[in-house]
Motif scaffolding. Structure first.
Motif, PDB file in Angstrom:
ATOM      1  N   LEU A 308       0.845  -1.190   0.000  1.00 32.59           N
ATOM      2  CA  LEU A 308       0.000   0.000   0.000  1.00 32.59           C
ATOM      3  C   LEU A 308       0.881   1.241   0.000  1.00 32.59           C
ATOM      4  N   ALA A 309       0.395   2.316  -0.614  1.00 34.77           N
ATOM      5  CA  ALA A 309       1.101   3.593  -0.530  1.00 34.77           C
ATOM      6  C   ALA A 309       1.049   4.096   0.905  1.00 34.77           C
ATOM      7  N   ASN A 310       2.048   4.904   1.305  1.00 31.75           N
ATOM      8  CA  ASN A 310       2.102   5.378   2.690  1.00 31.75           C
ATOM      9  C   ASN A 310       0.850   6.130   3.116  1.00 31.75           C
ATOM     10  N   ASN A 311       0.239   6.879   2.171  1.00 31.30           N
ATOM     11  CA  ASN A 311      -0.966   7.622   2.535  1.00 31.30           C
ATOM     12  C   ASN A 311      -2.192   6.721   2.661  1.00 31.30           C
ATOM     13  N   LYS A 312      -2.032   5.427   2.321  1.00 37.73           N
ATOM     14  CA  LYS A 312      -3.104   4.449   2.478  1.00 37.73           C
ATOM     15  C   LYS A 312      -2.767   3.408   3.544  1.00 37.73           C
ATOM     16  N   SER A 313      -1.650   3.605   4.240  1.00 38.14           N
ATOM     17  CA  SER A 313      -1.178   2.582   5.177  1.00 38.14           C
ATOM     18  C   SER A 313      -2.150   2.344   6.329  1.00 38.14           C
ATOM     19  N   GLU A 314      -2.935   3.359   6.692  1.00 39.13           N
ATOM     20  CA  GLU A 314      -3.886   3.184   7.796  1.00 39.13           C
ATOM     21  C   GLU A 314      -5.048   2.256   7.428  1.00 39.13           C
ATOM     22  N   ASN A 315      -5.112   1.865   6.157  1.00 38.67           N
ATOM     23  CA  ASN A 315      -6.139   0.923   5.710  1.00 38.67           C
ATOM     24  C   ASN A 315      -5.648  -0.519   5.681  1.00 38.67           C
ATOM     25  N   VAL A 316      -4.460  -0.787   6.252  1.00 40.72           N
ATOM     26  CA  VAL A 316      -3.867  -2.121   6.120  1.00 40.72           C
ATOM     27  C   VAL A 316      -4.781  -3.216   6.680  1.00 40.72           C
ATOM     28  N   PHE A 317      -5.400  -2.993   7.827  1.00 41.60           N
ATOM     29  CA  PHE A 317      -6.255  -4.013   8.430  1.00 41.60           C
ATOM     30  C   PHE A 317      -7.507  -4.241   7.588  1.00 41.60           C
ATOM     31  N   ILE A 318      -8.064  -3.156   7.062  1.00 42.26           N
ATOM     32  CA  ILE A 318      -9.247  -3.255   6.201  1.00 42.26           C
ATOM     33  C   ILE A 318      -8.924  -4.094   4.960  1.00 42.26           C
ATOM     34  N   GLU A 319      -7.792  -3.777   4.325  1.00 39.41           N
ATOM     35  CA  GLU A 319      -7.394  -4.497   3.116  1.00 39.41           C
ATOM     36  C   GLU A 319      -7.152  -5.979   3.404  1.00 39.41           C
ATOM     37  N   MET A 320      -6.555  -6.286   4.564  1.00 40.70           N
ATOM     38  CA  MET A 320      -6.308  -7.685   4.924  1.00 40.70           C
ATOM     39  C   MET A 320      -7.608  -8.457   5.087  1.00 40.70           C
ATOM     40  N   ILE A 321      -8.579  -7.856   5.795  1.00 42.62           N
ATOM     41  CA  ILE A 321      -9.863  -8.530   6.016  1.00 42.62           C
ATOM     42  C   ILE A 321     -10.551  -8.810   4.685  1.00 42.62           C
ATOM     43  N   GLN A 322     -10.568  -7.821   3.812  1.00 41.25           N
ATOM     44  CA  GLN A 322     -11.256  -7.998   2.524  1.00 41.25           C
ATOM     45  C   GLN A 322     -10.574  -9.049   1.658  1.00 41.25           C
ATOM     46  N   LYS A 323      -9.246  -9.067   1.664  1.00 45.37           N
ATOM     47  CA  LYS A 323      -8.546 -10.063   0.848  1.00 45.37           C
ATOM     48  C   LYS A 323      -8.738 -11.468   1.420  1.00 45.37           C
ATOM     49  N   VAL A 324      -8.658 -11.598   2.763  1.00 41.15           N
ATOM     50  CA  VAL A 324      -8.804 -12.912   3.397  1.00 41.15           C
ATOM     51  C   VAL A 324     -10.181 -13.502   3.124  1.00 41.15           C
ATOM     52  N   PHE A 325     -11.241 -12.712   3.403  1.00 45.48           N
ATOM     53  CA  PHE A 325     -12.592 -13.284   3.374  1.00 45.48           C
ATOM     54  C   PHE A 325     -13.305 -13.130   2.032  1.00 45.48           C
ATOM     55  N   ASN A 326     -12.920 -12.148   1.241  1.00 46.71           N
ATOM     56  CA  ASN A 326     -13.565 -11.992  -0.057  1.00 46.71           C
ATOM     57  C   ASN A 326     -12.857 -12.779  -1.152  1.00 46.71           C
ATOM     58  N   SER A 327     -11.516 -12.771  -1.129  1.00 51.51           N
ATOM     59  CA  SER A 327     -10.749 -13.393  -2.208  1.00 51.51           C
ATOM     60  C   SER A 327     -10.269 -14.800  -1.870  1.00 51.51           C
ATOM     61  N   ASP A 328      -9.652 -14.955  -0.677  1.00 54.89           N
ATOM     62  CA  ASP A 328      -8.983 -16.222  -0.372  1.00 54.89           C
ATOM     63  C   ASP A 328      -9.904 -17.275   0.234  1.00 54.89           C
ATOM     64  N   ILE A 329     -10.825 -16.872   1.086  1.00 57.34           N
ATOM     65  CA  ILE A 329     -11.691 -17.848   1.764  1.00 57.34           C
ATOM     66  C   ILE A 329     -13.108 -17.831   1.200  1.00 57.34           C
ATOM     67  N   GLY A 330     -13.589 -16.670   0.811  1.00 57.72           N
ATOM     68  CA  GLY A 330     -14.918 -16.575   0.224  1.00 57.72           C
ATOM     69  C   GLY A 330     -16.050 -16.563   1.235  1.00 57.72           C
ATOM     70  N   LEU A 331     -15.865 -15.849   2.333  1.00 64.74           N
ATOM     71  CA  LEU A 331     -16.915 -15.694   3.351  1.00 64.74           C
ATOM     72  C   LEU A 331     -17.116 -14.206   3.633  1.00 64.74           C
ATOM     73  N   PRO A 332     -17.725 -13.477   2.714  1.00 67.26           N
ATOM     74  CA  PRO A 332     -17.820 -12.015   2.844  1.00 67.26           C
ATOM     75  C   PRO A 332     -18.628 -11.544   4.045  1.00 67.26           C
ATOM     76  N   PHE A 333     -19.653 -12.335   4.456  1.00 64.57           N
ATOM     77  CA  PHE A 333     -20.434 -11.905   5.620  1.00 64.57           C
ATOM     78  C   PHE A 333     -19.571 -11.941   6.883  1.00 64.57           C
ATOM     79  N   VAL A 334     -18.748 -12.992   7.014  1.00 67.53           N
ATOM     80  CA  VAL A 334     -17.832 -13.089   8.158  1.00 67.53           C
ATOM     81  C   VAL A 334     -16.828 -11.943   8.107  1.00 67.53           C
ATOM     82  N   GLY A 335     -16.341 -11.654   6.904  1.00 70.19           N
ATOM     83  CA  GLY A 335     -15.439 -10.514   6.751  1.00 70.19           C
ATOM     84  C   GLY A 335     -16.102  -9.220   7.171  1.00 70.19           C
TER      85      GLY A 335
END
Length: 516
Positions: A308-335
């Motif tokens: 992430l760009a430095n000005n977007k670094s505060e979104n790191v946790f948000i981006e991790m949750i979305q990638k884990v549950f939307n892309s890798d696991i496929g459980l968007p409601f849990v995400g």
């Protein structure tokens, strides 16, 4: 709208509706200003502990702190170390004695009222000075929480930042306005559990998805040298941190002694037994949460490639949750539920700040100085109107989408910690502290932070920018020194004031169910 987005939206809707229902439930039970501000001193150990810690950590723990570590390396972890030290000391030496003293000091409901009663201030100097400091610095603090909420909604749903800011502000305002202290504490309890679940679960899942053997290579691939990045004595460029850098980060510990939204939880605990329980729960929660907040940043650096760009670094946790549950696991409601954990962190602090600021205006200024004979119902009405007014001003401050969550929190934390931290400690532990010393301490602490952070006295730079020393360290020291000097140079405390101090020390006439 994508199906992932729909499920996330459903999760948010359920969560926000639940928080509002709690506000409605407690509105019926809130019949006096004491109920609104302290919940009748009826908090049990679990609610007190998780409410105090959730209101303390806010959105900066899941956005600001991970963002700083993600962007600038593990040298930022010293902030978390300082915060953990401060949390442990605050529960250990302040919580029980402050609860007893506020009961002994004419059942004080707010921090300014406690200082007025503690120092027998007939002229209401402490009341006004303290209330002004709380209003100024809490407006900035509340704005940081609202800003975090706006960025969260904007990042997830792609909606305009100002619309997102408005949605978050309305919900927080809703349950705080209706239910007061107990609604805030119960929602904070729920939010504290949700925050803990999210901060522990997500980085562990992401770590296993990356694979332990790939972490170092991925961090290097993200654009930083892994060994420098993971060295807690280095900055992001591989340079050794200076002593001033480390002292400034550890100095965050000093802020805890002066945070009204945390201290008010200590005042509201139902008994000495529950205080002891709260200490353990609160410290364990804090240790786990801070460790995993830093772990989020480190794993995020390896998991989110490209970085992430430095000005977007505060979104790191948000981006991790979305990638884990939307892309890798496929459980968007849990995400979506875990994303609500970030919203929980934001809301749990903003509601507390709104309530404390409202109490300073309505109880300490209106009821004590302007209309001392006002009925409890009228004070309650003024309290709710104040919550609304404070929220509007904080909302205006937060309208700038480029404001840094960490920067806003840093400034407010310094101001409150320097204003109230030294006098809280001295009022509880130094018998000789008097009214003149107390007033000098609060005023000098606040002014020191303002001068250090905002006035360019060093060739167009502020002293904070010039020296790199955190203003809280400076303000705390100035306040503490002036409390001692002014107290020693002025009249000794009265016999009644000394007796009250001794009563609290010995656990007499102060609502104790056992001695200290």
């Amino acid at each position: 709208m994508k199906s992932d987005m729909i499920w996330t939206l459903v999760a948010f809707a359920f969560y926000l509706a639940g928080m509002l229902l709690i506000g409605v439930a407690y509105m019926k039970k809130t019949k006096s200003s004491e109920d609104f501000f302290l919940g009748g001193r009826g908090l049990n150990g679990w609610v007190a502990a998780l409410s105090a810690q959730a209101s303390d950590m806010s959105g900066w723990m899941l956005m600001g702190l991970p963002g700083a570590v993600y962007a600038f390396g593990t040298g930022q972890i010293w902030i978390a170390v300082g915060l953990l030290i401060g949390t442990i000391l605050n529960w250990a030496i302040v919580s029980g004695r402050l609860r007893r003293y506020t009961i002994r000091a004419n059942n004080s409901m707010t921090l300014p009222k406690y200082l007025e009663n503690r120092f027998e201030d007939k002229h209401k100097i402490m009341l006004l000075v303290s209330s002004v400091a709380i209003v100024i610095f809490f407006l900035v603090y509340t704005a940081s929480a609202l800003s975090a909420g706006g960025k969260l909604f904007n990042s997830i749903f792609g909606i305009d930042y100002k619309i997102c800011l408005t949605i978050g502000a309305v919900v927080i305002l809703g349950y705080t306005f209706m239910g007061g202290f107990m609604a805030v504490c119960v929602t904070d309890f729920v939010q504290g559990l949700l925050m803990l679940a999210g901060v522990v679960t997500i980085p562990i899942i992401a770590f296993f998805l990356v694979g332990a053997g790939n972490v170092m290579d991925n961090i290097t691939a993200s654009g930083v040298e892994a060994h420098h990045y993971l060295n807690i004595f280095n900055d992001e460029k591989g340079q050794t941190l200076s002593a001033i850098d480390i002292i400034s980060k550890l100095g965050w510990a000093l802020g805890y002694f002066g945070m009204p939204h945390i201290l008010v939880r200590f005042m509201a605990i139902s008994s000495e037994k529950e205080v002891k329980k709260s200490k353990v729960i609160g410290c364990v929660w804090c240790a786990i949460s801070l460790c995993f907040a830093c772990f989020i940043a480190i794993v995020g650096r390896a998991y989110l490639v490209p970085a992430l760009a430095n000005n977007k670094s505060e979104n790191v946790f948000i981006e991790m949750i979305q990638k884990v549950f939307n892309s890798d696991i496929g459980l968007p409601f849990v995400g979506g539920i875990f994303l609500c954990g970030i919203l929980a962190a934001i809301m749990s602090t903003a509601d507390s700040q709104l309530l404390v600021t409202a109490s300073s205006v309505s109880e300490d200024i209106y009821h004590s100085c302007i209309a001392p004979k006002a009925e409890s119902k009228k004070v309650l009405l003024v309290s709710r109107i104040t919550v609304l007014a404070v929220a509007v001003v904080a909302y205006i401050i937060a309208l700038d989408p480029n404001s840094s969550i960490m920067g806003l929190v840093s400034n407010a934390w310094a101001g409150l910690g320097a204003s109230f931290g030294p006098i809280i400690l001295m009022s509880l532990y130094w018998r000789r502290t008097n009214l003149a010393g107390a007033a000098a301490g609060v005023a000098s602490g606040a002014l020191s932070v303002i001068i250090w952070d905002y006035i360019p006295l060093a060739g167009g730079q502020t002293l904070g920018d010039k020296t790199g020393l955190y203003s809280l360290v400076v303000g705390f020291a100035v306040s503490l020194i002036l409390i001692i000097i002014v107290s020693l140079c002025t009249k000794k405390p009265s016999e009644e004031m000394l007796k009250a101090f001794d009563d609290v020390k010995n656990g007499v006439n102060c609502g104790c169910d056992e001695k200290a």
